[in-house]
Design an enzyme around this catalytic site. Structure first.
Site, PDB file in Angstrom:
ATOM      1  N   LYS A  78      59.939 -48.258 -55.254  1.00  0.00           N
ATOM      2  CA  LYS A  78      58.991 -48.465 -56.357  1.00  0.00           C
ATOM      3  C   LYS A  78      59.166 -47.313 -57.350  1.00  0.00           C
ATOM      4  O   LYS A  78      59.336 -46.152 -56.929  1.00  0.00           O
ATOM      5  CB  LYS A  78      57.565 -48.479 -55.799  1.00  0.00           C
ATOM      6  N   SER A 153      50.145 -53.724 -57.215  1.00  0.00           N
ATOM      7  CA  SER A 153      51.016 -53.256 -58.258  1.00  0.00           C
ATOM      8  C   SER A 153      52.499 -53.149 -57.857  1.00  0.00           C
ATOM      9  O   SER A 153      53.359 -53.082 -58.722  1.00  0.00           O
ATOM     10  CB  SER A 153      50.543 -51.868 -58.710  1.00  0.00           C
ATOM     11  N   SER A 177      48.006 -52.538 -53.001  1.00  0.00           N
ATOM     12  CA  SER A 177      49.255 -52.771 -53.738  1.00  0.00           C
ATOM     13  C   SER A 177      50.504 -52.956 -52.894  1.00  0.00           C
ATOM     14  O   SER A 177      51.553 -53.296 -53.435  1.00  0.00           O
ATOM     15  CB  SER A 177      49.502 -51.641 -54.727  1.00  0.00           C
TER      16      SER A 177
HETATM   17  N1  GLN Z   1      44.844 -53.704 -57.745  1.00  0.00           N
HETATM   18  C1  GLN Z   1      44.175 -52.476 -57.465  1.00  0.00           C
HETATM   19  C2  GLN Z   1      44.002 -51.707 -58.752  1.00  0.00           C
HETATM   20  O1  GLN Z   1      44.291 -52.241 -59.749  1.00  0.00           O
HETATM   21  C3  GLN Z   1      44.943 -51.680 -56.448  1.00  0.00           C
HETATM   22  C4  GLN Z   1      46.163 -51.079 -56.989  1.00  0.00           C
HETATM   23  C5  GLN Z   1      46.936 -50.283 -56.008  1.00  0.00           C
HETATM   24  O2  GLN Z   1      46.766 -50.417 -54.789  1.00  0.00           O
HETATM   25  N2  GLN Z   1      47.757 -49.413 -56.510  1.00  0.00           N
HETATM   26  O3  GLN Z   1      43.585 -50.589 -58.775  1.00  0.00           O
END
Ligand code: GLN
Length: 485
Positions: A78, A153, A177
């Protein structure tokens, strides 16, 4: 089967037996990328030259009999983990030209274990999102249906594994995420216990919630990756100094006599009926394996989203203060004076969702509101953690759906952040509590979209998650499908 479709453990066998070489494996991965990447867009940057050189080196090692746990295995990263001398953007314009001077600990560990890096995977900007639509490098598409989101994400890390554009990958999970995109793309994803994997070199979103973890094609591969990733790091102050088991020993062990907690707050109206049906079937498989379901309650579940959307933005607003045009990345070229430079750099450098979070976080931390928001949220967070401690006295692991719905359409929720936030309804609580969670594929909807099931366990009990996920995987007889691309 093509080499790029195999698992880590299958490739290890072939490499050991001399049936294939690291160079052949990486070539098959790049051939696949040539065919599908334009449509899927898993990657922000490919590292083909570095990968071919690393594979060549791996082949020399193999000839000498020097075979490490990931020798010759193509892995995607990532674009939130720092890679020395290779641009690391976090999906943001403000870091589009940032070249880190060092490697993240996980990058070092993977390289030392023999992994071959394929490229840097696409992601929501600064890991804020659930759909990989907020990257300044464009959207990533779900390989099972290119009109749909892959989750986020870590969407690019999930699609790279699902579309066989790598063998395994690395993501980060602050509120879901890793697990949410793993579920929506039909792969295995694990978020370790807070402190299990070093965050050194992970670009911070919300430091008390962030963890790095793997995406893999099956549970055994997840164990192999965890063997490499887990462990104490003196460079990371929240990394915990406790023994790391051999996670592979939990694969195939069985779960006879285990108690499986089913939290009533997670089986609510509003779950997609096909997701509910898949989970119901999966529970029957777990019972056939000798698991005994017990009803449990996590009474503060209804506050998880609200607590997360105070704490995560608060920490983000502080972490992202460093992007001021001075120390890192982008700087506006139009500034009149210093203050104007800060303002324009941040206005032009950050996207809408990141700005929204910074504003919410700054508000929640401001002196007049700190007690009402941040302090209150921290107190409720302690109650949420306590809920899990109590529930885990009554069971070995907790079982839930990973997400309330299968993958939604690209653009469907971009105008409605609150709808988007609901995607992480079932994953956020474990980040707040610091406990580990895994998502495993548990079937498909009638339209052919993957569904995921989540297991949660106590702190540092990743082994249990691997044990039950592997028991499920072995007995579920989920049809082996691949996305048609
Ligand atoms: N979707 C969640 C957010 O927008 C979690 C994102 C993540 O785990 N990085 O914060």
């Amino acid at each position: 089967m093509e080499l790029n479709q195999l698992t880590i453990h299958e490739l290890q066998e072939k490499i050991k037996n001399g049936q294939t070489s690291a160079t052949q494996v990486i070539e098959s991965v790049f051939n696949r990328i040539d065919v599908v990447e334009e449509r899927v867009h898993s990657y922000i940057r490919l590292m083909k030259d570095e990968a071919l050189a690393a594979a060549k080196k791996a082949d020399e090692d193999i000839k000498k009999g020097d075979i490490k746990p990931l020798t010759g295995i193509p892995v995607a990263l990532k674009d939130i983990v720092c890679t020395k001398s290779i641009t690391t953007t976090c999906g943001s314009h403000i870091l589009h030209n940032f070249v880190p001077p060092y490697d993240a600990t996980v990058v070092e560990k993977l390289r030392d274990a023999g992994a071959v890096f394929v490229g840097k995977a696409n992601m929501d900007e600064f890991a804020m999102g659930s759909s990989t639509e907020t990257s300044c490098f464009g959207v990533t598409r779900n390989p099972w249906d290119l009109t749909r989101i892959p989750g986020g994400s870590s969407g690019g890390s999930a699609t790279a594994v699902a579309a066989d554009e790598c063998i395994a990958s690395i993501g980060s999970d602050t509120g879901g995420s890793i697990r949410q995109p793993a579920a929506l793309c039909g792969v295995v994803g694990l978020k370790p216990t807070y402190g299990r994997v070093s965050r050194f070199g992970l670009i911070a979103f919300a430091s008390s919630l962030d963890q790095i973890g793997p995406f893999t094609k099956d549970v055994e591969d997840c164990a192999i990756m965890m063997n490499v990733l887990a462990g104490y790091d003196p460079r990371e102050s929240t990394s915990v100094q406790t023994e790391v088991p051999d996670y592979r020993q939990f694969v195939g062990k069985g779960i006879a006599g285990w108690k499986i907690g089913i939290p009533k707050e997670y089986f609510i109206e509003g779950i997609d009926p096909e997701v509910a049906a898949a989970i119901k079937k999966a529970i029957a498989v777990i019972e056939k394996c000798g698991g005994q379901c017990v009803d449990i309650s996590l009474p503060h579940t209804e506050y998880c989203l609200a607590v997360y959307y105070i704490i995560a933005p608060a920490e983000a607003s502080s972490n992202l203060a460093r992007y001021d045009g001075v120390k890192y990345g982008y700087r506006t070229s139009e500034a009149r004076d210093l203050l104007d430079m800060y303002k324009k750099t941040r206005t032009q450098g950050f996207g809408t969702e990141v700005k929204r979070r910074i504003m919410i976080g700054t508000y929640a931390l401001s002196s007049g509101y700190y007690d009402a928001y941040y302090k209150k949220a921290s107190q409720v967070r302690a109650l949420i953690k306590h809920d899990f401690a109590e529930a885990l006295k009554k069971c070995d692991v907790i079982l839930t759906p990973t997400t309330p719905t299968p993958a939604f359409k690209i653009g469907e929720k971009t105008d409605n952040p609150l709808q988007m936030y609901l995607s992480d309804l079932f994953t956020i609580s474990s980040n707040l509590a610091g406990i580990p969670g895994i998502s495993v594929p548990c079937g498909f909807t009638a339209a052919g979209l993957p569904v995921g099931m989540q297991f949660l366990a106590g702190h540092f009990e990743e082994g249990k998650l691997i044990q039950i996920a592997s028991a499920y995987e072995k007995n579920a007889n989920i049809e082996k499908r691949r996305p048609q691309l």
